[in-house]
Design a protein around this motif. Structure first.
Motif, PDB file in Angstrom:
ATOM      1  N   VAL A  31      48.087  39.083  35.984  1.00 55.38           N
ATOM      2  CA  VAL A  31      47.133  38.510  35.196  1.00 55.38           C
ATOM      3  C   VAL A  31      47.567  37.193  34.818  1.00 55.38           C
ATOM      4  N   CYS A  32      48.679  36.737  34.570  1.00 51.77           N
ATOM      5  CA  CYS A  32      49.001  35.465  34.244  1.00 51.77           C
ATOM      6  C   CYS A  32      50.211  35.209  34.671  1.00 51.77           C
ATOM      7  N   GLU A  33      50.763  33.696  34.753  1.00 54.66           N
ATOM      8  CA  GLU A  33      52.000  33.314  35.315  1.00 54.66           C
ATOM      9  C   GLU A  33      53.153  33.963  34.373  1.00 54.66           C
ATOM     10  N   SER A  34      53.068  34.013  33.068  1.00 61.98           N
ATOM     11  CA  SER A  34      54.135  34.200  32.226  1.00 61.98           C
ATOM     12  C   SER A  34      54.539  35.702  32.544  1.00 61.98           C
ATOM     13  N   ILE A  35      53.459  36.675  32.639  1.00 62.30           N
ATOM     14  CA  ILE A  35      53.708  38.026  33.046  1.00 62.30           C
ATOM     15  C   ILE A  35      54.437  38.119  34.487  1.00 62.30           C
ATOM     16  N   GLN A  36      53.751  37.390  35.264  1.00 63.38           N
ATOM     17  CA  GLN A  36      54.499  37.503  36.791  1.00 63.38           C
ATOM     18  C   GLN A  36      55.953  37.173  36.690  1.00 63.38           C
ATOM     19  N   ASN A  37      56.297  36.211  35.976  1.00 55.81           N
ATOM     20  CA  ASN A  37      57.564  35.752  35.823  1.00 55.81           C
ATOM     21  C   ASN A  37      58.691  36.823  35.537  1.00 55.81           C
ATOM     22  N   GLU A  38      58.095  37.572  34.255  1.00 58.11           N
ATOM     23  CA  GLU A  38      58.791  38.412  33.753  1.00 58.11           C
ATOM     24  C   GLU A  38      58.922  39.860  34.643  1.00 58.11           C
ATOM     25  N   TYR A  39      57.825  40.012  35.405  1.00 53.09           N
ATOM     26  CA  TYR A  39      58.010  41.176  36.599  1.00 53.09           C
ATOM     27  C   TYR A  39      58.969  40.498  37.612  1.00 53.09           C
ATOM     28  N   ASN A  43      51.252  37.142  25.009  1.00 51.70           N
ATOM     29  CA  ASN A  43      50.896  36.261  26.539  1.00 51.70           C
ATOM     30  C   ASN A  43      49.580  36.689  27.022  1.00 51.70           C
ATOM     31  N   ALA A  44      48.688  37.002  26.194  1.00 48.27           N
ATOM     32  CA  ALA A  44      47.347  37.493  26.507  1.00 48.27           C
ATOM     33  C   ALA A  44      46.555  36.316  27.168  1.00 48.27           C
ATOM     34  N   LEU A  45      45.841  36.758  28.298  1.00 47.82           N
ATOM     35  CA  LEU A  45      44.606  35.719  28.831  1.00 47.82           C
ATOM     36  C   LEU A  45      43.438  36.528  29.176  1.00 47.82           C
ATOM     37  N   PRO A  46      42.939  37.049  28.456  1.00 48.69           N
ATOM     38  CA  PRO A  46      41.728  38.469  28.437  1.00 48.69           C
ATOM     39  C   PRO A  46      40.711  37.881  29.000  1.00 48.69           C
ATOM     40  N   ASN A  47      39.942  38.847  29.512  1.00 49.50           N
ATOM     41  CA  ASN A  47      38.402  38.840  29.959  1.00 49.50           C
ATOM     42  C   ASN A  47      37.731  37.777  29.178  1.00 49.50           C
ATOM     43  N   LYS A  48      37.633  38.148  27.839  1.00 48.64           N
ATOM     44  CA  LYS A  48      36.730  37.524  26.668  1.00 48.64           C
ATOM     45  C   LYS A  48      36.716  35.835  26.948  1.00 48.64           C
ATOM     46  N   VAL A  49      37.982  35.464  27.173  1.00 45.41           N
ATOM     47  CA  VAL A  49      38.157  33.935  27.351  1.00 45.41           C
ATOM     48  C   VAL A  49      37.307  33.226  28.459  1.00 45.41           C
ATOM     49  N   PHE A  50      37.203  34.025  29.714  1.00 46.50           N
ATOM     50  CA  PHE A  50      36.547  33.444  30.676  1.00 46.50           C
ATOM     51  C   PHE A  50      35.123  33.856  30.439  1.00 46.50           C
ATOM     52  N   GLU A  51      34.756  34.885  29.845  1.00 45.67           N
ATOM     53  CA  GLU A  51      33.332  35.284  29.491  1.00 45.67           C
ATOM     54  C   GLU A  51      32.750  34.403  28.729  1.00 45.67           C
ATOM     55  N   TYR A  52      33.613  33.566  27.740  1.00 48.95           N
ATOM     56  CA  TYR A  52      33.266  32.701  26.814  1.00 48.95           C
ATOM     57  C   TYR A  52      32.838  31.296  27.697  1.00 48.95           C
ATOM     58  N   VAL A  53      33.852  30.814  28.762  1.00 53.00           N
ATOM     59  CA  VAL A  53      33.547  30.004  29.525  1.00 53.00           C
ATOM     60  C   VAL A  53      32.577  30.048  30.403  1.00 53.00           C
ATOM     61  N   GLN A  54      32.088  31.052  30.748  1.00 50.67           N
ATOM     62  CA  GLN A  54      30.819  31.565  31.855  1.00 50.67           C
ATOM     63  C   GLN A  54      29.580  31.390  31.045  1.00 50.67           C
ATOM     64  N   ALA A  55      29.758  31.603  29.527  1.00 53.13           N
ATOM     65  CA  ALA A  55      28.552  31.610  28.618  1.00 53.13           C
ATOM     66  C   ALA A  55      28.479  29.946  28.190  1.00 53.13           C
ATOM     67  N   ARG A  56      29.453  29.150  28.529  1.00 53.58           N
ATOM     68  CA  ARG A  56      29.143  27.694  28.373  1.00 53.58           C
ATOM     69  C   ARG A  56      29.400  27.609  26.941  1.00 53.58           C
ATOM     70  N   LEU A  57      30.316  28.133  26.273  1.00 55.30           N
ATOM     71  CA  LEU A  57      30.733  27.826  24.988  1.00 55.30           C
ATOM     72  C   LEU A  57      32.017  27.079  24.701  1.00 55.30           C
ATOM     73  N   ALA A  58      32.031  26.465  23.504  1.00 60.68           N
ATOM     74  CA  ALA A  58      33.322  26.025  23.116  1.00 60.68           C
ATOM     75  C   ALA A  58      34.277  27.254  22.786  1.00 60.68           C
ATOM     76  N   ASN A  85      49.216  31.791  26.957  1.00 62.13           N
ATOM     77  CA  ASN A  85      48.116  31.257  28.156  1.00 62.13           C
ATOM     78  C   ASN A  85      46.921  31.012  27.768  1.00 62.13           C
ATOM     79  N   MET A  86      46.552  31.396  26.322  1.00 61.66           N
ATOM     80  CA  MET A  86      45.134  31.172  25.995  1.00 61.66           C
ATOM     81  C   MET A  86      45.179  29.625  25.624  1.00 61.66           C
ATOM     82  N   ARG A  87      46.092  29.148  24.713  1.00 60.81           N
ATOM     83  CA  ARG A  87      46.509  28.048  24.590  1.00 60.81           C
ATOM     84  C   ARG A  87      46.813  26.954  25.762  1.00 60.81           C
ATOM     85  N   ASN A  88      47.311  27.240  26.499  1.00 63.93           N
ATOM     86  CA  ASN A  88      47.433  26.424  27.905  1.00 63.93           C
ATOM     87  C   ASN A  88      46.244  26.153  28.394  1.00 63.93           C
TER      88      ASN A  88
END
Length: 398
Positions: free
Chosen positions: A183-191, A309-324, A332-335
């Motif tokens: 799901v994200c680079e930090s979790i990939q690196n942990e694996y 290390n979460a980078l959840p669905n809702k972050v991307f759904e907010y982007v698609q909704a054109r929100l701040a 990962n959310m911060r980055n």
């Protein structure tokens, strides 16, 4: 025209409630015949569904014949099972016995009868089954939704009894897969610390929605959508209204995952006229519904590695909704928010610091963040991941 090659997706959960599974199907269904094996009852896609519910009814694993016996019998055997057998017996034998329940053995025999060119395991619980089915002849992809070895590390009982089991599954079977999606680079690196295998980052980005940012009205409208789970401490967001001015309004769209918690939360905060509650919409309708708001918010306390290390669905759904966006400083959310200038990141996980971050931005800046979401909506959409998934699957099969 030749027949499409077959792909098997293993997902014991109801795949219709698993956005990551749905996006795997969407990425591949035009080019391949997709079969999903699991416990759903209905299907929303033109796929072959293999219902494993009849096997699930017979899901006994390690026999606990003493469970309903008198205490004088139950306690000694329970102590032996929990503290002696698991600790001192040959662990691979014990964990294999624990995994291969009657139902999983039946699943294996059922699925062996069908030919597939590729198997995708969603989640660690399906990994041994996928490897057995592949038998070194069929490529296997492990789609990792989380870092399973630290999933509930805040729970001492889980750490003591369940974590060693997941450690075993990952350490034993991960090296057998041909490719891993993370799901994200930090979790990939942990694996990859555990096993050097081929892997790709496939985020939880949702499908592109052809929307435009809405203009700010008299109220600055904030929304949070997600599951009502006590450990997420939704109170941190609800109590923002104690710090923000009258021009702010907050709406919760919550799935009643923990009904008792939802009822407590609703009773406490619905009396505030600036806090609204609305019923959840279908997953694919979330961006369109959220488009009427201005800011999508998420404060997620880092109680375990996955949440940190979460980078959840809702972050991307907010982007698609054109929100701040307004998020807590999970790595990962911060980055993501900072990289694409999508909104604000609080300095810590408290309500007060999030309120402070929101009060520092002007209405004009909120509008600019919304237009940044619009600018990067395609780049941060599932369509970009679809290309990567399809290409990697083509390479494995062909």
């Amino acid at each position: 025209m030749t027949d499409k090659k077959n792909i098997l997706i293993l997902c014991y959960d109801n795949y219709q409630r698993q956005p990551r599974v749905l996006r795997t199907i969407e990425a591949l269904e035009k080019d391949y015949t997709i079969s999903v094996a699991g416990h759903s009852e209905l299907t929303q896609h033109k796929i072959n569904f293999i219902n494993l519910n009849h096997n699930f009814q017979n899901n006994n694993n390690v026999s606990l014949w003493y469970f309903n016996k008198p205490a004088i019998i139950r306690f000694p055997f329970s102590f032996y099972h929990k503290y002696v057998k698991q600790k001192y017996f040959y662990k691979p034998f014990y964990y294999e016995l624990l995994y291969w329940t009657h139902s999983r053995k039946a699943d294996l025999q059922l699925l062996k009868k069908i030919n597939y060119e590729l198997i995708i395991s969603h989640g660690a619980d399906n990994l041994p089954l996928a490897i057995k089915l592949g038998a070194n002849k069929v490529p296997v992809i492990f789609n990792a939704h989380e870092f399973y070895e630290r999933e509930f590390e805040e729970n001492e009982n889980w750490k003591k009894f369940t974590q060693p089991y997941y450690n075993y599954l990952i350490q034993t079977y991960l090296k057998e897969v041909d490719l891993m999606f993370c799901v994200c680079e930090s979790i990939q690196n942990e694996y990859l610390k555990k096993c050097k295998i081929k892997s790709l980052v496939i985020t939880n980005a949702t499908k592109y929605n052809d929307l435009k940012p809405t203009q700010l009205g008299n109220k600055i409208r904030i929304i949070h959508h997600g599951a009502a789970i006590r450990s997420r401490e939704l109170e941190r967001m609800a109590e923002l209204m104690d710090f923000l001015g009258e021009e702010y309004e907050l709406t919760f769209m919550l799935v009643k995952t923990d009904l008792n918690y939802y009822n407590e939360f609703f009773a406490k905060y619905s009396v505030n006229s600036r806090i609204k509650f609305t019923e959840p919409v279908k997953v694919n309708e979330i961006p369109k519904f959220c488009n009427q708001y201005d800011i999508g918010i998420f404060i997620l306390p880092p109680v375990n590695y996955n949440w940190e290390n979460a980078l959840p669905n809702k972050v991307f759904e907010y982007v698609q909704a054109r929100l701040a966006l307004a998020v807590s400083p999970n790595v990962n959310m911060r980055n993501l928010v900072n990289k694409y200038k999508l909104g604000v990141v609080a300095e810590d996980y408290t309500t007060k610091t999030m309120a402070s971050a929101l009060m520092k931005i002007t209405r004009e800046q909120i509008s600019q963040y919304k237009y940044s979401s619009n600018q990067y909506a395609l780049k941060l959409s599932a369509e970009e991941n679809y290309k990567v998934m399809l290409q990697s699957v083509n390479q494995l099969i062909n």
